[in-house]
Design an enzyme around this catalytic site. Structure first.
Site, PDB file in Angstrom:
ATOM      1  N   ILE A  14     -69.153  13.950  12.536  1.00 47.39           N
ATOM      2  CA  ILE A  14     -69.838  15.194  12.908  1.00 47.39           C
ATOM      3  C   ILE A  14     -69.343  16.370  12.065  1.00 47.39           C
ATOM      4  O   ILE A  14     -70.128  17.267  11.730  1.00 47.39           O
ATOM      5  CB  ILE A  14     -69.712  15.487  14.430  1.00 47.39           C
ATOM      6  CG1 ILE A  14     -70.791  16.458  14.869  1.00 47.39           C
ATOM      7  CG2 ILE A  14     -68.342  15.973  14.813  1.00 47.39           C
ATOM      8  CD1 ILE A  14     -72.202  15.988  14.657  1.00 47.39           C
ATOM      9  N   SER A  36     -56.640  16.818   8.498  1.00 49.07           N
ATOM     10  CA  SER A  36     -57.166  15.461   8.565  1.00 49.07           C
ATOM     11  C   SER A  36     -56.069  14.490   8.200  1.00 49.07           C
ATOM     12  O   SER A  36     -55.356  14.685   7.217  1.00 49.07           O
ATOM     13  CB  SER A  36     -58.341  15.301   7.595  1.00 49.07           C
ATOM     14  OG  SER A  36     -58.663  13.930   7.458  1.00 49.07           O
ATOM     15  N   ARG A  37     -55.975  13.434   8.986  1.00 49.71           N
ATOM     16  CA  ARG A  37     -54.955  12.433   8.714  1.00 49.71           C
ATOM     17  C   ARG A  37     -55.328  11.599   7.509  1.00 49.71           C
ATOM     18  O   ARG A  37     -54.496  11.014   6.857  1.00 49.71           O
ATOM     19  CB  ARG A  37     -54.769  11.527   9.931  1.00 49.71           C
ATOM     20  CG  ARG A  37     -54.431  12.290  11.201  1.00 49.71           C
ATOM     21  CD  ARG A  37     -54.722  11.473  12.430  1.00 49.71           C
ATOM     22  NE  ARG A  37     -56.038  10.871  12.358  1.00 49.71           N
ATOM     23  CZ  ARG A  37     -56.466   9.866  13.115  1.00 49.71           C
ATOM     24  NH1 ARG A  37     -55.652   9.346  14.010  1.00 49.71           N
ATOM     25  NH2 ARG A  37     -57.677   9.399  12.986  1.00 49.71           N
ATOM     26  N   LYS A  90     -68.386  18.695  21.796  1.00 52.68           N
ATOM     27  CA  LYS A  90     -68.681  18.144  23.119  1.00 52.68           C
ATOM     28  C   LYS A  90     -68.212  16.701  23.156  1.00 52.68           C
ATOM     29  O   LYS A  90     -68.192  16.062  22.105  1.00 52.68           O
ATOM     30  CB  LYS A  90     -70.166  18.245  23.466  1.00 52.68           C
ATOM     31  CG  LYS A  90     -71.175  17.731  22.430  1.00 52.68           C
ATOM     32  CD  LYS A  90     -71.245  16.316  21.999  1.00 52.68           C
ATOM     33  CE  LYS A  90     -71.321  15.214  22.979  1.00 52.68           C
ATOM     34  NZ  LYS A  90     -71.556  13.897  22.263  1.00 52.68           N
ATOM     35  N   ASP A 168     -71.362   9.556  25.938  1.00 58.04           N
ATOM     36  CA  ASP A 168     -71.122  10.428  24.778  1.00 58.04           C
ATOM     37  C   ASP A 168     -72.449  11.033  24.306  1.00 58.04           C
ATOM     38  O   ASP A 168     -72.557  12.260  24.200  1.00 58.04           O
ATOM     39  CB  ASP A 168     -70.407   9.675  23.652  1.00 58.04           C
ATOM     40  CG  ASP A 168     -70.217  10.562  22.443  1.00 58.04           C
ATOM     41  OD1 ASP A 168     -69.281  11.391  22.445  1.00 58.04           O
ATOM     42  OD2 ASP A 168     -71.031  10.478  21.503  1.00 58.04           O
TER      43      ASP A 168
HETATM   44  P1  NAP Z   1     -65.478  10.255  14.282  1.00 51.98           P
HETATM   45  O1  NAP Z   1     -66.434  10.004  13.156  1.00 51.98           O
HETATM   46  O2  NAP Z   1     -64.687   9.134  14.821  1.00 51.98           O
HETATM   47  O3  NAP Z   1     -64.533  11.437  13.814  1.00 51.98           O
HETATM   48  C1  NAP Z   1     -63.484  11.937  14.615  1.00 51.98           C
HETATM   49  C2  NAP Z   1     -62.335  12.291  13.696  1.00 51.98           C
HETATM   50  O4  NAP Z   1     -61.261  12.751  14.487  1.00 51.98           O
HETATM   51  C3  NAP Z   1     -61.774  11.118  12.904  1.00 51.98           C
HETATM   52  O5  NAP Z   1     -62.472  10.930  11.691  1.00 51.98           O
HETATM   53  C4  NAP Z   1     -60.352  11.552  12.675  1.00 51.98           C
HETATM   54  O6  NAP Z   1     -60.336  12.475  11.622  1.00 51.98           O
HETATM   55  C5  NAP Z   1     -60.023  12.331  13.918  1.00 51.98           C
HETATM   56  N1  NAP Z   1     -59.302  11.485  14.880  1.00 51.98           N
HETATM   57  C6  NAP Z   1     -59.693  10.299  15.391  1.00 51.98           C
HETATM   58  N2  NAP Z   1     -58.773   9.825  16.249  1.00 51.98           N
HETATM   59  C7  NAP Z   1     -57.783  10.733  16.270  1.00 51.98           C
HETATM   60  C8  NAP Z   1     -56.551  10.815  16.944  1.00 51.98           C
HETATM   61  N3  NAP Z   1     -56.138   9.843  17.768  1.00 51.98           N
HETATM   62  N4  NAP Z   1     -55.765  11.892  16.732  1.00 51.98           N
HETATM   63  C9  NAP Z   1     -56.162  12.869  15.902  1.00 51.98           C
HETATM   64  N5  NAP Z   1     -57.331  12.840  15.211  1.00 51.98           N
HETATM   65  C10 NAP Z   1     -58.119  11.784  15.410  1.00 51.98           C
HETATM   66  O7  NAP Z   1     -66.250  10.896  15.527  1.00 51.98           O
HETATM   67  P2  NAP Z   1     -67.449  11.948  15.511  1.00 51.98           P
HETATM   68  O8  NAP Z   1     -68.750  11.254  15.646  1.00 51.98           O
HETATM   69  O9  NAP Z   1     -67.284  12.914  14.389  1.00 51.98           O
HETATM   70  O10 NAP Z   1     -67.207  12.621  16.924  1.00 51.98           O
HETATM   71  C11 NAP Z   1     -66.179  13.582  17.148  1.00 51.98           C
HETATM   72  C12 NAP Z   1     -66.618  14.407  18.334  1.00 51.98           C
HETATM   73  O11 NAP Z   1     -67.861  15.042  17.994  1.00 51.98           O
HETATM   74  C13 NAP Z   1     -66.893  13.569  19.596  1.00 51.98           C
HETATM   75  O12 NAP Z   1     -66.460  14.252  20.735  1.00 51.98           O
HETATM   76  C14 NAP Z   1     -68.413  13.446  19.609  1.00 51.98           C
HETATM   77  O13 NAP Z   1     -68.929  13.355  20.929  1.00 51.98           O
HETATM   78  C15 NAP Z   1     -68.842  14.746  18.984  1.00 51.98           C
HETATM   79  N6  NAP Z   1     -70.171  14.663  18.362  1.00 51.98           N
HETATM   80  C16 NAP Z   1     -70.525  13.617  17.565  1.00 51.98           C
HETATM   81  C17 NAP Z   1     -71.831  13.517  17.071  1.00 51.98           C
HETATM   82  C18 NAP Z   1     -72.281  12.407  16.170  1.00 51.98           C
HETATM   83  O14 NAP Z   1     -73.497  12.266  15.948  1.00 51.98           O
HETATM   84  N7  NAP Z   1     -71.418  11.592  15.612  1.00 51.98           N
HETATM   85  C19 NAP Z   1     -72.759  14.492  17.385  1.00 51.98           C
HETATM   86  C20 NAP Z   1     -72.343  15.586  18.148  1.00 51.98           C
HETATM   87  C21 NAP Z   1     -71.057  15.650  18.640  1.00 51.98           C
HETATM   88  P3  NAP Z   1     -59.229  12.446  10.451  1.00 51.98           P
HETATM   89  O15 NAP Z   1     -59.243  11.051   9.940  1.00 51.98           O
HETATM   90  O16 NAP Z   1     -59.785  13.450   9.542  1.00 51.98           O
HETATM   91  O17 NAP Z   1     -57.924  12.853  11.069  1.00 51.98           O
END
Ligand code: NAP
Length: 311
Positions: A14, A36-37, A90, A168
């Site tokens: 996101i 970012s890790r 969110k 989610d």
């Molecule tokens: P994602 O692709 O898994 O990205 C989350 C990022 O957070 C990871 O790439 C990592 O970034 C970091 N992370 C993951 N686990 C972690 C941990 N244990 N400690 C610290 N950092 C951690 O997920 P996403 O889809 O972007 O979703 C993130 C949030 O946005 C969720 O709450 C989701 O509901 C919301 N969201 C997502 C979407 C969608 O379409 N995907 C839409 C709207 C809202 P680094 O590797 O850079 O550290």
């Protein structure tokens, strides 16, 4: 007044798909650092963790937490302690009760806390709210059905406790519903289907009602292949209102009223700038409370294991 200097924490799907372009398109805010890790972003200052960021980039004014919900409370608390404004993706947290603590910290520190609900910024939502404010609502049906393998590849956190599973995306529907309906609603029954190897549901049926006894039904499914459905139908005394495509399109009795472009995250960042400039916070926990109710009141069924690679 200079631009708000913003850091993104968590450079995942996101952050890349929506936050970075929306920040670039918004006046009054600029991306100056990343925590970012695993990844870097061009010449933008990089830190491995939020703690390194808070120690190494004191000039940052605000952080956008784009991490999974399970780690967000601790990150938000650290950022508020360091005097930063905080934007929460969110859902705003992994539990309802962790939020009032953050709200209090923001108030005491005179910082903005913004719990975003991106779907509320979809083009059809405000016109739908205005239409329904004057109508008698007879029933509501929500269908929120998407393919987790397409939209959430590799996101193992979504199946862990606090990851919410199908809620989610489903919480986006509830964020719209609770914005467009003039009256408060409450959950009356739910069935949650948990894969035998997951701590979060892959499908859910929810029944809500209100003081007048209106029937409100939501169906969430994370295994929808083929056409994807993010629709809300509201039957009223003056015909059927349908929000489709996640709120981007609005129909009245099949006639299209709104066909909006995807500008949700630009709306979010305009609002964040405005909240910071005017010294306000915006934290609405209603959608999260409905999901918590579903976990509390819902009947649980165990279904076959979820394996990300399709068989
Ligand atoms: P994602 O692709 O898994 O990205 C989350 C990022 O957070 C990871 O790439 C990592 O970034 C970091 N992370 C993951 N686990 C972690 C941990 N244990 N400690 C610290 N950092 C951690 O997920 P996403 O889809 O972007 O979703 C993130 C949030 O946005 C969720 O709450 C989701 O509901 C919301 N969201 C997502 C979407 C969608 O379409 N995907 C839409 C709207 C809202 P680094 O590797 O850079 O550290």
């Amino acid at each position: 007044m200079g631009d708000i200097r913003l850091a993104i924490v968590g450079l995942g799907k996101i952050a890349r798909d929506q936050h970075i372009p929306a920040i670039a398109a918004t006046e009054g805010i600029e991306l100056t650092a990343i925590a970012s890790r695993n990844a870097k972003l061009g010449a933008v200052a990089h830190f491995a963790t939020i703690d390194d960021l808070l120690a190494g980039a004191p000039e940052v004014d605000a952080v956008a937490l784009c991490t999974p919900p399970q780690v967000r409370r601790a990150q938000a608390a650290s950022a508020l302690r360091a005097g930063k404004h905080v934007l929460l993706e969110k859902p705003p947290g992994a539990s309802v009760s962790e939020l009032p603590v953050l709200i209090a910290a923001a108030e005491i520190g005179k910082r903005t806390l913004f719990a975003t609900w991106h779907s509320r910024f979809a083009a059809g939502v405000e016109p739908a709210r205005i239409f329904l404010a004057e109508r008698e609502i007879r029933s509501v049906r929500i269908e929120w059905k998407e393919d987790v393998r397409v939209w959430h590849p590799g996101q193992t956190w979504i199946w862990e406790p606090g990851g919410l599973g199908v809620f989610d995306p489903g919480i986006n529907a509830l964020s719209i519903l609770t914005r467009i309906l003039p009256q408060p609603i409450f959950l009356t029954a739910a069935e949650l289907r948990f894969p035998e190897n997951c701590a979060a549901p892959i499908a859910a049926d929810l029944d809500f009602s209100d003081e007048a006894g209106t029937l409100i039904r939501a169906e969430f499914d994370f295994l929808q292949t083929g056409p994807q459905t993010w629709d809300i139908h509201v039957d009223t005394d003056q015909g059927r209102l349908t929000l489709s495509s996640g709120g981007a399109r609005l129909f009245h009795d099949g006639r299209i009223l709104v066909d909006g472009e995807d500008a949700e995250y630009r709306g979010i960042y305009r609002r964040f700038v405005d909240l910071i400039r005017t010294g306000q916070s915006d934290v609405d926990l209603t959608p999260l409370a409905h999901v918590a109710d579903a976990f509390m009141l819902g009947r649980r069924k165990t279904v076959e294991a979820f394996v990300e690679e399709a068989a």
